[in-house]
Design a protein around this motif. Structure first.
Motif, PDB file in Angstrom:
ATOM      1  N   TYR A 289     -40.250  36.187  13.349  1.00 24.19           N
ATOM      2  CA  TYR A 289     -40.237  35.301  12.179  1.00 24.19           C
ATOM      3  C   TYR A 289     -39.292  35.830  11.105  1.00 24.19           C
ATOM      4  O   TYR A 289     -38.597  35.047  10.436  1.00 24.19           O
ATOM      5  CB  TYR A 289     -41.646  35.141  11.608  1.00 24.19           C
ATOM      6  N   GLU A 290     -39.252  37.148  10.929  1.00 27.26           N
ATOM      7  CA  GLU A 290     -38.340  37.742   9.949  1.00 27.26           C
ATOM      8  C   GLU A 290     -36.892  37.399  10.250  1.00 27.26           C
ATOM      9  O   GLU A 290     -36.100  37.124   9.342  1.00 27.26           O
ATOM     10  CB  GLU A 290     -38.501  39.260   9.930  1.00 27.26           C
TER      11      GLU A 290
ATOM     12  N   LYS B 191     -35.730  34.926  12.601  1.00 28.77           N
ATOM     13  CA  LYS B 191     -35.446  33.525  12.919  1.00 28.77           C
ATOM     14  C   LYS B 191     -35.928  32.550  11.842  1.00 28.77           C
ATOM     15  O   LYS B 191     -35.465  31.417  11.763  1.00 28.77           O
ATOM     16  CB  LYS B 191     -36.084  33.149  14.256  1.00 28.77           C
ATOM     17  N   GLY B 192     -36.891  32.978  11.024  1.00 34.88           N
ATOM     18  CA  GLY B 192     -37.380  32.142   9.944  1.00 34.88           C
ATOM     19  C   GLY B 192     -38.275  31.001  10.367  1.00 34.88           C
ATOM     20  O   GLY B 192     -38.694  30.180   9.548  1.00 34.88           O
ATOM     21  N   THR B 193     -38.592  30.940  11.651  1.00 30.89           N
ATOM     22  CA  THR B 193     -39.444  29.872  12.193  1.00 30.89           C
ATOM     23  C   THR B 193     -39.914  30.265  13.583  1.00 30.89           C
ATOM     24  O   THR B 193     -39.372  31.191  14.198  1.00 30.89           O
ATOM     25  CB  THR B 193     -38.664  28.544  12.275  1.00 30.89           C
TER      26      THR B 193
END
Length: 315
Positions: A152-153, A155-157
């Motif tokens: 998540y850090e 790719k943001g999703t």
């Protein structure tokens, strides 16, 4: 569910496998991990577990698990006790039932790293404080939670992502597939014939995937698995306890090395993960694990923050 209600629902729970937690609960833990990481970096880590103690039972050697849990408890204001089989009467045959009930009178939570998942389940059955699974033969939920935080850090999703795991269908693979299923990430696993994942575990993950829209693909073809992958993951070929099979496994896994040629089939901006320790030149080549695509040290650091989130939530 509000954050306050979510926190209340997690307090006092055991952390044995991510199958026991809803998608919302896992996302809550990841959110808390991110907040705790940020606070620690800014020198403002909250002492959420001041006066609390964690008993850490280790049947196997460890670098990341021991250090991250011990430092995590310290950063949260608590205290951790390292307990090897030599330190406990378990090593001399005391029943798990007695150990669980006695330790529950001394500490506020018990973390255990052991060979048999049945041991963790029995410990949790008789313990009156939360029990955290820090690795068994079937599951490694703490590692998978840190993996999801790292993804998540970067790719943001979680939406629209594909994770490919190449190697042994072991505890790490099981927990990765479960985590991906819970969060809606497509996952493809390539293992040699005879080294596939436990089908009863994966069947449960597939049931979860139906509701989240995740797809789970099992194959014996690495190229098929890695094609268009956003995340590429591998682990050692002979995990702890299987060292005697090293030579046979080297032969069986010879076409499952993650190398420069294989990752050409992944997306150009793929990220590489490995739970460590790694055997460079065996399951992965140096041009992959030490490349700009590799986030193995962020992943290792996130064991600390993800586990702090678990400790704070349960205790």
């Amino acid at each position: 569910m509000t954050e306050q209600n979510m926190a209340a629902s997690l307090k006092g729970r055991n952390f044995l496998t991510l199958l026991d937690f809803s998608t919302g609960e896992i996302k809550y833990l990841l959110d808390q991990a991110a907040k705790l990481k940020k606070a620690q970096k800014e020198g403002e880590g909250p002492l959420l577990l001041k006066g609390k103690s964690l008993g850490m039972i280790f049947e196997n050697a460890s670098t990341r698990t021991r250090v991250s849990f011990e430092v995590g408890m310290t950063q949260l204001g608590g205290h951790a006790l390292f307990l090897s089989p030599r330190d406990l009467q378990i090593g001399r045959g005391e029943p798990i039932m007695d150990t669980a009930q006695v330790l529950s009178r001394y500490v506020d939570a018990i973390m255990i790293r052991t060979n048999s998942h049945e041991t963790v389940e029995e410990l949790a059955k008789y313990s009156t404080v939360p029990v955290i699974n820090a690795l068994t033969d079937y599951y490694h939920p703490c590692q998978a939670l840190a993996d999801m935080q790292t993804i998540y850090e970067q790719k943001g999703t979680f939406e629209g992502l594909k994770l490919t795991y190449i190697g042994d269908g072991n505890n790490v693979a099981h927990s990765l597939v479960i985590a991906c299923a819970k969060l809606g990430i497509d996952v493809s696993v390539a293992t040699p014939v005879g080294y596939e994942m436990n089908q009863s575990i994966i069947s449960r993950a597939k049931e979860v995937a139906v509701s989240t829209g995740s797809t789970i693909v099992e194959t014996n073809a690495p190229v098929e698995a890695i094609t268009d992958a956003d995340i590429v993951y591998t682990d050692v070929w002979a995990s702890m306890g299987f060292e005697a099979e090293q030579v046979n496994r080297e032969k069986a896994f010879s076409n499952f090395q993650v190398n420069g040629e294989l990752v050409k089939h992944a997306k150009p901006d793929y990220m590489f993960l490995h739970c460590l320790p790694a055997h460079r030149g065996e399951e992965v080549t140096t041009d992959v694990i030490d490349s700009k695509h590799s986030f193995i040290y962020d992943e290792a650091e996130n064991r600390l923050h993800a586990q702090k989130a678990v400790l704070a939530a349960l205790v």
